[in-house]
Every structure is written in C-alpha cells, then in structure tokens.
Design a protein around this motif. Structure first.
Motif, short mmCIF file in Angstrom:
data_model
loop_
_atom_site.label_atom_id
_atom_site.label_comp_id
_atom_site.label_asym_id
_atom_site.label_seq_id
_atom_site.Cartn_x
_atom_site.Cartn_y
_atom_site.Cartn_z
N ARG A 77 -18.38 -1.56 1.24
CA ARG A 77 -17.90 -2.85 0.76
C ARG A 77 -17.99 -4.00 1.76
NH1 ARG A 77 -12.37 0.00 -0.17
NH2 ARG A 77 -13.10 0.71 1.86
N HIS B 289 -0.44 5.71 0.57
CA HIS B 289 -0.67 6.35 1.86
C HIS B 289 -0.26 5.40 2.97
CE1 HIS B 289 -4.34 4.37 0.27
NE2 HIS B 289 -4.23 3.71 1.42
N GLN C 255 -5.59 7.93 6.61
CA GLN C 255 -4.70 7.41 5.56
C GLN C 255 -4.03 8.56 4.80
OE1 GLN C 255 -8.18 5.15 4.09
NE2 GLN C 255 -6.82 3.40 3.90
N PHE D 54 -13.73 7.90 -0.31
CA PHE D 54 -14.72 7.37 0.63
C PHE D 54 -15.79 8.41 1.00
CE2 PHE D 54 -11.18 4.48 2.51
CZ PHE D 54 -11.37 3.57 1.49
N MET E 220 -13.66 4.93 -7.54
CA MET E 220 -12.24 4.95 -7.87
C MET E 220 -11.99 5.18 -9.34
SD MET E 220 -10.75 2.18 -5.30
CE MET E 220 -12.12 1.54 -4.38
N ASP F 213 -1.47 -1.48 -4.37
CA ASP F 213 -2.70 -0.76 -4.06
C ASP F 213 -2.68 0.65 -4.67
OD1 ASP F 213 -5.14 -0.89 -2.29
OD2 ASP F 213 -4.21 0.86 -1.38
N VAL F 214 -3.80 1.06 -5.24
CA VAL F 214 -3.94 2.41 -5.79
C VAL F 214 -2.72 2.80 -6.65
CG1 VAL F 214 -4.76 4.77 -5.25
CG2 VAL F 214 -5.13 2.96 -3.61
N VAL G 22 0.85 -1.20 0.00
CA VAL G 22 0.00 0.00 0.00
C VAL G 22 0.89 1.25 0.00
CG1 VAL G 22 -1.95 1.12 1.16
CG2 VAL G 22 -1.65 -1.35 1.36
#
Ligand code: GLC
Length: 552
Positions: free
Chosen positions: A425, A107, A184, A152, A239, A216-217, A104
C-alpha cells in the motif's frame, strides 16, 4: 434521532481522512506531524469538509505505519505530543470541523507493555491471557496451532522464545496469533480485562473532546472459539474473504460495540463510531450499524465495485436498502490508505486484489488520463448520493497511485512478508504536494520525505490547481458546496429509467445526476447544468463523465 434533536452530524458529513505521516510536516523530518495538520486546517475549511478522520498518531514503533500501538493514550514523538493534539483539535473545532481518531483494538504492538509482560510470564498466566497464546501442534509443539494466514502474507502465528525454557512443559514454547504482522499480536477479546482497558481508552480520548473513532479491523476482534483451520481462497482480497471465516464477522463482535455505544452515549455532541469491517456484502456490513451499535460503517462493497454501470446501480441499491433497513446512513468511500487510489484503480483491469497493490512489474499499466477522468466522474457520482462520504487526502488533487516506487523505498509489511510478491500500500501513502516550487512540494521546508514523491507531482500541487477553474481541486470544492446547498446528503434517491445501460442515473432532491460509464456519448435531458466532472462542449454527455443538472 429524537424529535427535539437536529439530525446527527455523521449522517450526512463529508469526512476527510488525514494520514498524518504524509499530510504536512512542520518539523521537517520527512514524516508529517500534528502541528503540520494544524497549519493546514484552513485549506480543509476552504475545501468544504465537515470532519476529519485522523489515522494513527499514537505511540508506536511504526512497524505498520502506526497501526501497531504501544501506548493508546499518548502521541508518538514523531507526530508531536498531547499538547499538540489538544491544540490541533481546538483549532479544528474553532473552524467548525469535527475530528474522529483511529482506534486499533484488534491488536497492539509487540512493544506494548502488556505484550512484553506476556512474553516474560508463563503459559496460562494472567499476562498471557490478554493475547491469544496457544501450544503448538505436533509432538513437540513445533507446528502452529492452526493454519491461519496473516493478512499481510505468511503464517498468522509466531512461536515465542520462553523466558524460562524449563517451565514450558512437553509442548515447548507457545505460539501467539497475529492476523497482521508478527509485531501486531491479537488481543483476546474474551478477556474482560481487555474490554475494560478499551473502555478506559475510549474515555481518555472522549474526555479530550474527540468526536468519535474510526475502528480498525472492526470485524476481527472475536475469533471462533475452537480456532478451526481456514485457508482463504487463492488470490482473494487481503481483508475480504468469503463467509464464513473463523476470524471475521463472528457474532460476538457486536456485543463489544453495543458496549462502546453506551460509553459514547454518556457524552454530549453525537460522538460516533465508524467501522472498518471488510465484509463481502452491504447486508453484512449493515450489521455493524444497527441502532445500538456503531453509527457508520465504510461501504467497501461500493469501493470495490468495478467501473461498470450495472454493478454500481446494484451495489447502490443494495446499500441503501441494507443500511436504510437498520436506520443508518450509507457511508460512501472510494479511496483510503489501504487501497489503490481510485484515480488509478478505476483504469486498472480486473485481477488486482485489494491489498496487493501495483508496482513497476504489474502487468497492464493503467492509462493515467483515463484513470483521472473516471476518478473525477466517480467522485461526482459518490458525492451526489444520500448519506455520509469519506475522502482520502490527495484525492482532491486527483493524485494517482505512485506505481514506480523503488523497491528499496517500500515500507509496507505486506511487501516484506510476501518477499516482494505483493507491492502493498505504499503507493497511496506518498506525502502530498502543496506547492509546486517548494522543497518536498511544500510538504515541509527541508525536502525530506519518508517515501519519495514523483517529479510529475509539481503540476498536481494544490497551489497550481487553486486558480484553475477546471482543476480537480475546484471540482471537489464545487461538488462539496453543491452537495451542501442542495442537501443531497439528507435526500432520497430515485432511479431514472430509460437511459442507456452504460449510465447510472438518478434524482436526489431536485438534482438529476447522470454518470456515463460507457464509451459512447449519451443525450442529456433539459435542465441547468450545475457541474460536470470534466468540462465538455455540446449537449451529449461524453464517456466517463458525471453531470448534476438542476430541474428548475
Ligand atoms: C486496517 C488498517 C490498515 C492496517 C490494518 C492492521 O485495515 O486500515 O492500514 O494495516 O488494519 O491494523
């Protein structure tokens, strides 16, 4: 690929995503763990997958289910410790199963020592420069630096309380950027210190023997220099977004992965990087898998395609062309821990943006029987396509999204940050059922679960499906076996013309694959039936069914 080298494993692998919180719980605290994973590896070998993607298990306050990492080089005590990790990895490798882990890098957690140091340090300090701190707008800096929204929900900036109020100058306390939850904070990837730290983290896990990373991301690390205002279109995917977005897909991200490619290349065994890059088209996603960058990138345009034959043919075609054009495999996927499970999603009408989730008050409840039938047909189609494919734990049991989760059980930050407007989710993250007549359906032996399991799941438990030839579990086992036997993953697709428009039909290495997405049955060509996503009588292919036919 060089001539003295077998094709890299990741070009064709079927990779099973383990979401450790919900897979198997050895210590009985209601949260899955790494020892739980180790005890269930034989079930994955029997299923027939080549590799595992393990979602976050690193030290984390769990404000976003582990995607908020406080120590990148340790295991969170909820999941065990590094010795449990080593034992799990060795046990997977003994069974011929590779393992990639989640990384990740966009962040950290706000509990990461770097962020804690940044909060204590002054504006302009080296400590602050690891994250994206800025002065606010307005006379006293009381407005955020720009209008960006968190994925979010709510603003993407939070104002800090400065350690020394007097030192803050005329603008007052600073703000920090968080594209996700306020817990985050985004790293500043323009800072070489951040880059060096992540090389160290990559090496830490590569040295332990991991086969690669799901990143991630992977489209978000670099932000536009000027941080210009940007507002996503109303009701857009959480996203997704349409280009250009000043925080997604900036050109500068690619240099980071070229650098990581070189780090991985120092290791033996074809270690791989898989990008989570939510970009709108296959052509854009394919930028992440150019030869000197990452190895795989999830094909989210495919995941997001509705149950519509014309759209599926189009997205398959575009994908093979875009990924093939840069020499990369296409990485097919239908479900993961961020999306409505496909055995539910494919029976939902339009108007359910990704990330918003479904819950008790969602209008137009999907029919579970239609969803399961389509879900099985969609998987049978996906596993016949050339390239790699990801499966999400529980889809092999035909698990639906859990729609009826009580409000007070929900844990996704999306739910809290939108004041309950988006369910988020949690419905795809419920601990999975292993045994019908055991506490927590065999998830553990205490009955505790961090999200409640629905009572209908007894009949979906793995032990109930094992002896039933027509179960979803046995369908997945058959598909994975035939995929391997016929080498479909390394094959080539050629379209079959002349069938009705509601079909997706192609040949791959001597196997004819036909999916009927319409309501009317479709006449089948001659040949030996290898597998049908749902059993049927007669010689016409019923609605929402996929078959594989051998041409011999
Ligand atoms: C990724 C993860 C998701 C997480 C987010 C922030 O999209 O898959 O679960 O919430 O990044 O890290």
């Amino acid at each position: 690929m060089t001539s003295d080298h077998a094709p890299e494993w990741w070009r064709t692998a079927a990779i099973y995503q383990i979401y450790p919180r919900s897979f198997s719980d050895a210590d009985g605290d209601g949260m899955g763990d790494l020892r739980g994973v180790t005890t269930r590896l034989d079930a994955l070998r029997e299923l027939g997958v080549d590799a595992i993607w393990l979602s976050p298990f690193m030290t984390s306050p769990q404000r976003d289910a582990g995607y908020d990492v406080a120590d990148y080089c340790d295991v969170d005590p909820l999941f065990g410790d590094l010795a449990d990790f080593d034992a799990m990895l060795a046990a997977a490798h003994e069974r011929g199963i590779r393992m990639i882990v989640d990384l990740v890098p966009n962040h950290s957690s706000d509990q990461h020592p770097w962020f804690q140091e940044a909060l204590k340090a002054a504006p302009g300090s080296r400590e602050r420069a690891r994250y994206i701190f800025r002065d606010g707008q307005g006379e006293h800096g009381e407005e955020p630096p720009n209008n960006w929204q968190s994925v979010f929900g709510g603003p993407a900036w939070t104002r800090v309380t400065e350690a020394d109020g007097d030192a803050t100058g005329p603008n007052g306390p600073q703000w920090y950027l968080h594209l996700f939850d306020a817990s985050q904070p985004d790293f500043d990837w323009a800072n070489e210190e951040v880059r060096e730290e992540f090389r160290r983290i990559l090496r830490f896990w590569l040295d332990r023997g991991v086969d690669g990373f799901r990143v991630d991301v992977a489209h978000g690390l670099v932000k536009h220099d000027e941080l210009p205002d940007y507002m996503p279109p109303e009701d857009s995917d959480s996203m997704g977004g349409t280009e250009p977005v000043p925080y997604w897909g900036q050109e500068g991200v690619h240099e980071i992965y070229r650098d990581w490619h070189r780090v991985l290349a120092e290791y033996d065994g074809d270690r791989a990087l898989c990008a989570e890059a939510w970009m709108p088209t296959a052509a854009e996603v394919a930028l992440w898998v150019r030869p000197d960058e990452m190895h795989q990138a999830f094909n989210f345009p495919y995941l997001q395609a509705p149950w519509d034959a014309a759209r599926l043919r189009e997205v398959i075609e575009e994908s093979l062309e875009a990924f093939g054009g840069v020499g990369a495999p296409t990485t097919w996927v239908l479900s993961n821990h961020d999306v409505v499970r496909h055995a539910t999603r494919l029976a939902l009408g339009p108007g359910h943006p990704q990330g918003h989730g479904v819950g008790p008050k969602t209008p137009g409840k999907p029919d579970p029987a239609v969803g399961l039938r389509r879900g099985r047909a969609a998987t049978a189609l996906m596993l016949a396509l050339p390239g790699s494919a990801y499966l999400y734990q529980g889809e092999e049991l035909g698990l639906p999204e859990v729609i009826e989760l009580p409000d007070d059980a929900r844990q996704d930050p999306t739910w809290f940050r939108t004041g309950g407007e988006r369910y988020g989710r949690d419905g795809c993250r419920v601990p999975i059922p292993w045994e019908a007549h055991a506490p927590a359906y065999g998830f553990n032996d205490t009955g505790a679960t961090w999200l409640p399991q629905p009572s209908e799941w007894a009949e979906l438990a793995r032990d109930q499906q094992e002896g039933d030839a027509d179960s979803t579990l046995n369908l997945y086992k058959t598909l994975l076996r035939l995929r391997r036997e016929h080498a479909l993953a390394s094959g080539e697709l050629s379209w079959i013309d002349g069938l009705p428009p509601q079909t997706v039909a192609f040949r791959n290495t001597g196997v004819t694959v036909i999916a009927n997405l319409g309501a009317e049955p479709v006449a089948l060509p001659a040949g030996r039936l290898l597998v049908a996503s749902t059993p049927f009588d007669g010689d016409a292919l019923p609605a929402d069914t996929t078959v594989w036919i051998a041409e011999d």
